[in-house]
Design a protein around this motif. Sequence first.
Motif, mmCIF file in Angstrom:
data_model
loop_
_atom_site.group_PDB
_atom_site.id
_atom_site.type_symbol
_atom_site.label_atom_id
_atom_site.label_comp_id
_atom_site.label_asym_id
_atom_site.label_seq_id
_atom_site.Cartn_x
_atom_site.Cartn_y
_atom_site.Cartn_z
ATOM 1 N N PRO A 175 44.963 38.392 -10.558
ATOM 2 C CA PRO A 175 46.112 37.333 -10.743
ATOM 3 C C PRO A 175 45.178 36.230 -11.480
ATOM 4 N N PHE A 176 45.975 35.517 -12.264
ATOM 5 C CA PHE A 176 45.295 34.300 -13.039
ATOM 6 C C PHE A 176 44.781 33.386 -12.098
ATOM 7 N N TRP A 177 45.637 33.036 -11.059
ATOM 8 C CA TRP A 177 44.958 31.934 -10.164
ATOM 9 C C TRP A 177 43.780 32.307 -9.603
ATOM 10 N N LEU A 178 43.445 33.620 -9.525
ATOM 11 C CA LEU A 178 42.207 33.986 -8.719
ATOM 12 C C LEU A 178 40.907 33.821 -9.712
ATOM 13 N N VAL A 179 41.533 34.071 -11.165
ATOM 14 C CA VAL A 179 40.560 34.091 -12.133
ATOM 15 C C VAL A 179 40.259 32.631 -12.354
ATOM 16 N N ALA B 82 42.559 26.834 -20.280
ATOM 17 C CA ALA B 82 42.808 26.789 -21.844
ATOM 18 C C ALA B 82 42.744 27.946 -22.793
ATOM 19 N N ALA B 83 41.641 28.837 -22.007
ATOM 20 C CA ALA B 83 41.205 30.000 -22.804
ATOM 21 C C ALA B 83 42.340 31.034 -22.751
ATOM 22 N N ALA B 84 42.079 31.955 -23.919
ATOM 23 C CA ALA B 84 43.132 33.090 -23.767
ATOM 24 C C ALA B 84 42.393 34.368 -23.575
ATOM 25 N N THR B 85 40.746 34.255 -23.834
ATOM 26 C CA THR B 85 40.036 35.401 -23.532
ATOM 27 C C THR B 85 39.065 35.032 -22.691
ATOM 28 N N TRP B 86 38.104 36.231 -22.264
ATOM 29 C CA TRP B 86 36.879 35.829 -21.350
ATOM 30 C C TRP B 86 35.794 35.174 -22.216
ATOM 31 N N ALA B 87 35.603 35.332 -23.387
ATOM 32 C CA ALA B 87 34.779 34.681 -24.255
ATOM 33 C C ALA B 87 34.933 33.277 -24.637
ATOM 34 N N GLU B 88 36.128 32.912 -24.524
ATOM 35 C CA GLU B 88 36.674 31.617 -24.961
ATOM 36 C C GLU B 88 36.479 30.751 -23.562
ATOM 37 N N THR B 89 36.875 31.450 -22.425
ATOM 38 C CA THR B 89 36.370 30.984 -21.120
ATOM 39 C C THR B 89 34.984 30.720 -21.004
ATOM 40 N N LEU B 90 34.209 31.598 -21.526
ATOM 41 C CA LEU B 90 32.772 31.146 -21.277
ATOM 42 C C LEU B 90 32.202 30.002 -22.184
ATOM 43 N N GLY C 166 40.355 30.412 -10.287
ATOM 44 C CA GLY C 166 39.612 29.665 -9.249
ATOM 45 C C GLY C 166 37.899 30.128 -9.338
ATOM 46 N N VAL C 167 37.876 31.458 -9.544
ATOM 47 C CA VAL C 167 36.591 32.243 -9.635
ATOM 48 C C VAL C 167 35.618 31.472 -10.864
ATOM 49 N N VAL C 168 36.361 31.021 -11.943
ATOM 50 C CA VAL C 168 35.606 30.384 -13.105
ATOM 51 C C VAL C 168 35.203 28.664 -12.488
ATOM 52 N N ALA C 169 35.998 28.164 -11.719
ATOM 53 C CA ALA C 169 35.840 26.898 -11.180
ATOM 54 C C ALA C 169 34.704 27.028 -10.187
ATOM 55 N N VAL C 170 34.581 28.004 -9.417
ATOM 56 C CA VAL C 170 33.295 28.178 -8.434
ATOM 57 C C VAL C 170 32.175 28.332 -9.087
ATOM 58 N N LEU C 171 32.364 29.076 -10.144
ATOM 59 C CA LEU C 171 30.952 29.434 -10.899
ATOM 60 C C LEU C 171 30.534 28.358 -11.624
ATOM 61 N N ALA C 172 31.598 27.664 -12.208
ATOM 62 C CA ALA C 172 30.886 26.444 -12.957
ATOM 63 C C ALA C 172 30.217 25.482 -12.057
ATOM 64 N N GLY C 173 30.968 25.207 -10.829
ATOM 65 C CA GLY C 173 30.364 24.300 -9.967
ATOM 66 C C GLY C 173 29.078 24.847 -9.526
ATOM 67 N N ALA C 174 28.737 26.201 -9.200
ATOM 68 C CA ALA C 174 27.502 26.787 -8.985
ATOM 69 C C ALA C 174 26.446 26.691 -9.847
ATOM 70 N N GLY D 183 35.663 23.724 -15.181
ATOM 71 C CA GLY D 183 35.941 25.460 -15.134
ATOM 72 C C GLY D 183 37.007 25.683 -15.053
ATOM 73 N N LEU D 184 37.753 25.208 -14.088
ATOM 74 C CA LEU D 184 39.273 25.447 -14.004
ATOM 75 C C LEU D 184 39.954 25.043 -15.583
ATOM 76 N N GLY D 185 39.935 24.088 -15.903
ATOM 77 C CA GLY D 185 40.484 23.765 -17.249
ATOM 78 C C GLY D 185 40.128 24.775 -18.317
#
Length: 214
Positions: A2-6, A55-63, A8-16, A49-51
């Motif tokens: 689910p997108f909300w889980l993705v 904003a991203a459409a792919t995992w590479a953009e998210t990175l 959340g994971v990105v937000a946690v990883l960015a904080g970490a 990280g949440l933002g």
Amino acid sequence: MPFWLVAGVVAVLAGAVAVLLTRRVSSQTVEAAPHLRALRHVSLAALGGLGAALAAATWAETLAFAILAVAAAFLVVIDLAEFRLPDAIVLPTYPLFFGALALAAAVDGDWSRLGRAAAAGGVLLVSYFILAWINPAGLGLGDVKLAGLLGGFLGWFGWPQVLMGTLAAFVLAAAVSLVLLALRRVGRKSEIPFGPWMIAGAAVGAAWQPLVLG
């Protein structure tokens, strides 16, 4: 997943990641060190990280966006405390961020977005340099270097976003300055860090431009 889980994971990883880099960055600061040791930048990194995920459409953009978000979190705290944007953070972010954008372009198969991002970064870099040369008391070279990164971020989305994000930075800075003056927290000749408002303006440009300019 689910997108909300993705998100959340990105937000946690960015904080970490921000937590892991805290000791190294705080050792290169003075006034900002207590704020960093208090981990005040971690919530900003997580929010970024949440933002990034939104904003991203792919995992590479998210990175790519998450890399910029973590760097921005440190820069906001340091600039507010020390009125500077350290090269030790800004310069290494260039190859990491634009390298991740290149990866995103390869994933999308749309290299024109990378070219536009690079062009927008160059345009803002030169524009801010001119402004800093005209008014060195208002802008520093740290702001100039940060402008190249934020221009690349906004340029990835489009030229209207570049315009909106740039204008939003100045509007936000002016509004905050007026409020602080009204509250007598600063004087007319007091320095006010511009970096945080550049970052906030870039977020506004990326998030709201389609709604404002259609």
